[in-house]
Scaffold this motif. Structure first.
Motif, PDB file in Angstrom:
ATOM      1  N   THR B 129       0.842  -1.204   0.000  1.00 55.48           N
ATOM      2  CA  THR B 129       0.000   0.000   0.000  1.00 55.48           C
ATOM      3  C   THR B 129       0.872   1.247   0.000  1.00 55.48           C
ATOM      4  N   LEU B 130       1.955   1.172   0.763  1.00 52.35           N
ATOM      5  CA  LEU B 130       2.869   2.314   0.834  1.00 52.35           C
ATOM      6  C   LEU B 130       3.498   2.589  -0.532  1.00 52.35           C
ATOM      7  N   PHE B 131       3.958   1.519  -1.216  1.00 49.74           N
ATOM      8  CA  PHE B 131       4.621   1.711  -2.502  1.00 49.74           C
ATOM      9  C   PHE B 131       3.686   2.331  -3.534  1.00 49.74           C
ATOM     10  N   GLY B 132       2.390   2.007  -3.432  1.00 51.20           N
ATOM     11  CA  GLY B 132       1.411   2.561  -4.372  1.00 51.20           C
ATOM     12  C   GLY B 132       1.363   4.082  -4.314  1.00 51.20           C
ATOM     13  N   SER B 133       1.575   4.672  -3.140  1.00 50.79           N
ATOM     14  CA  SER B 133       1.475   6.139  -3.001  1.00 50.79           C
ATOM     15  C   SER B 133       2.811   6.711  -2.537  1.00 50.79           C
ATOM     16  N   PHE B 134       3.889   6.054  -2.938  1.00 50.79           N
ATOM     17  CA  PHE B 134       5.199   6.328  -2.369  1.00 50.79           C
ATOM     18  C   PHE B 134       5.818   7.626  -2.876  1.00 50.79           C
ATOM     19  N   HIS B 135       5.532   7.975  -4.122  1.00 49.47           N
ATOM     20  CA  HIS B 135       6.347   8.984  -4.786  1.00 49.47           C
ATOM     21  C   HIS B 135       6.241  10.376  -4.165  1.00 49.47           C
ATOM     22  N   ALA B 136       5.052  10.750  -3.702  1.00 45.24           N
ATOM     23  CA  ALA B 136       4.889  12.081  -3.092  1.00 45.24           C
ATOM     24  C   ALA B 136       5.764  12.193  -1.845  1.00 45.24           C
ATOM     25  N   ILE B 137       5.727  11.147  -1.008  1.00 41.68           N
ATOM     26  CA  ILE B 137       6.546  11.150   0.216  1.00 41.68           C
ATOM     27  C   ILE B 137       8.022  11.117  -0.151  1.00 41.68           C
ATOM     28  N   PHE B 138       8.343  10.344  -1.160  1.00 41.78           N
ATOM     29  CA  PHE B 138       9.727  10.187  -1.609  1.00 41.78           C
ATOM     30  C   PHE B 138      10.325  11.549  -2.001  1.00 41.78           C
ATOM     31  N   ILE B 139       9.608  12.274  -2.842  1.00 43.25           N
ATOM     32  CA  ILE B 139      10.119  13.568  -3.350  1.00 43.25           C
ATOM     33  C   ILE B 139      10.244  14.562  -2.200  1.00 43.25           C
ATOM     34  N   LEU B 140       9.194  14.631  -1.370  1.00 38.54           N
ATOM     35  CA  LEU B 140       9.195  15.578  -0.250  1.00 38.54           C
ATOM     36  C   LEU B 140      10.351  15.267   0.710  1.00 38.54           C
ATOM     37  N   SER B 141      10.506  13.980   1.040  1.00 40.94           N
ATOM     38  CA  SER B 141      11.541  13.589   2.000  1.00 40.94           C
ATOM     39  C   SER B 141      12.932  13.860   1.443  1.00 40.94           C
ATOM     40  N   TYR B 142      13.111  13.574   0.148  1.00 43.99           N
ATOM     41  CA  TYR B 142      14.451  13.780  -0.418  1.00 43.99           C
ATOM     42  C   TYR B 142      14.808  15.267  -0.442  1.00 43.99           C
ATOM     43  N   SER B 143      13.879  16.110  -0.865  1.00 46.59           N
ATOM     44  CA  SER B 143      14.146  17.569  -0.897  1.00 46.59           C
ATOM     45  C   SER B 143      14.493  18.066   0.496  1.00 46.59           C
ATOM     46  N   LEU B 144      13.715  17.567   1.470  1.00 47.12           N
ATOM     47  CA  LEU B 144      13.939  17.991   2.849  1.00 47.12           C
ATOM     48  C   LEU B 144      15.303  17.507   3.350  1.00 47.12           C
ATOM     49  N   THR B 145      15.671  16.283   2.991  1.00 48.98           N
ATOM     50  CA  THR B 145      16.970  15.721   3.405  1.00 48.98           C
ATOM     51  C   THR B 145      18.104  16.591   2.859  1.00 48.98           C
ATOM     52  N   PHE B 146      17.987  16.924   1.574  1.00 44.75           N
ATOM     53  CA  PHE B 146      19.054  17.698   0.933  1.00 44.75           C
ATOM     54  C   PHE B 146      19.206  19.069   1.591  1.00 44.75           C
ATOM     55  N   LYS B 147      18.076  19.751   1.800  1.00 46.54           N
ATOM     56  CA  LYS B 147      18.142  21.095   2.397  1.00 46.54           C
ATOM     57  C   LYS B 147      18.653  21.032   3.840  1.00 46.54           C
ATOM     58  N   ALA B 148      18.146  20.059   4.593  1.00 48.56           N
ATOM     59  CA  ALA B 148      18.571  19.932   5.998  1.00 48.56           C
ATOM     60  C   ALA B 148      20.048  19.582   6.076  1.00 48.56           C
ATOM     61  N   LEU B 149      20.509  18.774   5.114  1.00 45.70           N
ATOM     62  CA  LEU B 149      21.905  18.354   5.122  1.00 45.70           C
ATOM     63  C   LEU B 149      22.846  19.530   4.819  1.00 45.70           C
ATOM     64  N   ILE B 150      22.460  20.363   3.854  1.00 45.86           N
ATOM     65  CA  ILE B 150      23.281  21.547   3.534  1.00 45.86           C
ATOM     66  C   ILE B 150      23.377  22.446   4.772  1.00 45.86           C
ATOM     67  N   MET B 151      22.237  22.599   5.461  1.00 43.16           N
ATOM     68  CA  MET B 151      22.245  23.438   6.658  1.00 43.16           C
ATOM     69  C   MET B 151      23.108  22.822   7.763  1.00 43.16           C
ATOM     70  N   ALA B 152      23.006  21.513   7.914  1.00 45.27           N
ATOM     71  CA  ALA B 152      23.799  20.825   8.949  1.00 45.27           C
ATOM     72  C   ALA B 152      25.284  20.919   8.630  1.00 45.27           C
ATOM     73  N   GLU B 153      25.641  20.797   7.345  1.00 42.73           N
ATOM     74  CA  GLU B 153      27.054  20.930   6.950  1.00 42.73           C
ATOM     75  C   GLU B 153      27.542  22.360   7.194  1.00 42.73           C
ATOM     76  N   PHE B 154      26.658  23.301   6.949  1.00 45.50           N
ATOM     77  CA  PHE B 154      26.992  24.722   7.120  1.00 45.50           C
ATOM     78  C   PHE B 154      27.316  25.007   8.598  1.00 45.50           C
ATOM     79  N   LEU B 155      26.487  24.450   9.465  1.00 46.35           N
ATOM     80  CA  LEU B 155      26.643  24.783  10.891  1.00 46.35           C
ATOM     81  C   LEU B 155      27.506  23.790  11.671  1.00 46.35           C
TER      82      LEU B 155
END
Lengths: 230, 209
Positions: B129-155
């Motif tokens: 069931t999760l895989f059927g609706s996975f892509h929205a969460i996937f994109i949101l989580s990845y964007s958030l990971t990237f932004k949070a990671l840049i900030m964490a590297e910065f600080l």
């Protein structure tokens, strides 16, 4: 096999079932008829143990229960066979059940979500049969199916039930369907639901007269029936 | 620009470091989010506890979690991973729980009537069931990971694109900083696109009907 002894059930202050008493004997084809919304599904939930009676007793003397629900209850993302092995460990039996309901020719990996409504119902029936139930409960399983598919499925069901001597409890608001399938009928009133009458061992010749009686009974109690049965 | 000159560029090392960290933090966060969401399906109490916990963690500002982990673990990769996971896990977990709330309630009846073991429910019902609706969460989580990671590297980092951004800020050269921001955005976009294609291929059997 299943006995309701003065069973009452309420959702909050609303009494749904009021002192219901009847039994489903082993090896019989029982029908439960009542107007829409009278609490038939609640009776099933009491049978399965999902709900507990407010008063009275539900005696369950069966080992394995097969259930076909009114609404679709398949996992649409997985294949036909996996939907069966979800509840039944025996893959060979699951394959036999698929054959029995006429889905044996389809690829077993075909997703349940890609099936037509009639095929989905067949798959649900196959799933219920795959656990080799002592008691098979069907809750308005043919609602939404066209007449041809309905007749074909009923014929297959009767064939299987006879072959396996499975006790069968058929819950519906459609008198015609119940008359085709069942030998014994219990008629329920509208809320607060009571047992209006029981008809035992209905013979083919008596079916028209019994149907007339049921309709008369329900009209007297001002129960709302589907249009085609009025 | 030839491939050799690109690979010998001084920016390739921080770029690869950041992309590797993003991928690792993203996969770890997503797996943990799935585990939390699955545990939430065991019974209503577990679900309520996990929902409340995630709703609490999601309200912690990422700057606060980074500061906390910098003081706890010092600067470096561990701080970066912990900070990012604190941000991403609650978002992904609440998203997955939201998907599970849309599961046909009739399946609860089926699970109880046929006494389906929880492990089988997880593998046959919840994961597909999760895989059927996975892509929205996937994109949101990845964007958030990237932004949070840049900030964490910065600080709190000592390498990576976020750390490079901090160094360029110190030069006070707006052109160089702008070019670096462009590089970060392109790296995020490109890596997300590649990962999205991989995810679509991996979950192709569970594509929505």
């Amino acid at each position: 096999m299943l006995q309701f002894d003065r069973v009452s059930f309420s959702y909050g202050n609303e009494t749904v079932l009021d002192e219901i008493s009847f039994s489903v004997a082993k090896g019989t084809y029982q029908g439960l008829i009542g107007p829409s919304g009278c609490g038939k599904t609640t009776l099933i939930q009491l049978t399965t143990g999902l709900l507990e009676a407010s008063r009275g007793q539900v005696q369950r003397r069966f080992n394995r229960l097969g259930l076909v629900c009114q609404n679709d209850t398949l996992i649409e993302e997985i294949g036909l066979l996996k939907n069966l092995t979800y509840v039944c460990a025996d893959k060979d039996l699951a394959l036999r059940c698929l054959e029995l309901v006429g889905l044996g020719d389809l690829p077993h990996t075909k997703r349940a979500g890609a099936l037509s409504k009639g095929m989905k119902k067949r798959l649900e029936i196959a799933r219920a049969l795959s656990v080799s139930p002592d008691l098979l409960i069907m809750d308005e399983p043919f609602s939404g199916l066209d007449q041809v598919a309905k007749i074909a499925l009923i014929a297959q069901m009767k064939h299987f039930l006879t072959a396996t001597e499975t006790t069968f409890w058929y819950v519906t608001h459609d008198i015609d369907e119940a008359m085709i399938i069942c030998d014994d009928l219990t008629v329920l009133s509208a809320k607060p639901t009571r047992v209006l009458k029981r008809f035992g061992q209905i013979q083919q010749a008596d079916k028209a007269a019994v149907k007339k009686q049921i309709l008369q009974l329900l009209r007297e109690k001002s129960c709302v029936l589907p249009f085609h049965q009025k | 620009m030839t491939a050799a000159s690109l690979l010998s560029s001084p920016e390739i090392y921080p770029l690869m470091t950041t992309l590797w960290r993003t991928l690792a933090a993203f996969i770890a966060s997503l797996l943990l989010a799935i585990v939390f969401a699955l545990v939430g399906q065991i019974n209503p109490l577990c679900k309520a506890v996990i929902k409340d916990l995630m709703s609490f963690v999601i309200r912690i500002p990422s700057i606060a979690s980074i500061s906390f982990f910098v003081l706890l673990c010092g600067t470096g990769a561990l701080t970066i991973y912990l900070s990012v996971m604190t941000v991403v896990i609650p978002v992904a977990c609440l998203g997955i729980l939201g998907i599970y709330e849309k599961i046909n309630p009739g399946m609860t009846t089926i699970n109880r009537v046929y006494r389906v073991p929880f492990v089988r429910q997880a593998f046959y019902l919840y994961l597909p069931t999760l895989f059927g609706s996975f892509h929205a969460i996937f994109i949101l989580s990845y964007s958030l990971t990237f932004k949070a990671l840049i900030m964490a590297e910065f600080l709190g980092g000592l390498s990576g694109l976020g750390y490079g951004l901090m160094l360029r800020r110190e030069t006070l050269d707006l052109n160089q900083l702008s070019a670096y921001i462009l590089l970060i955005a392109l790296a995020g976009l490109f890596s997300q696109s590649v990962l999205e294609r991989c995810a679509r291929w991996l979950t192709r059997h569970y594509a929505p009907i």
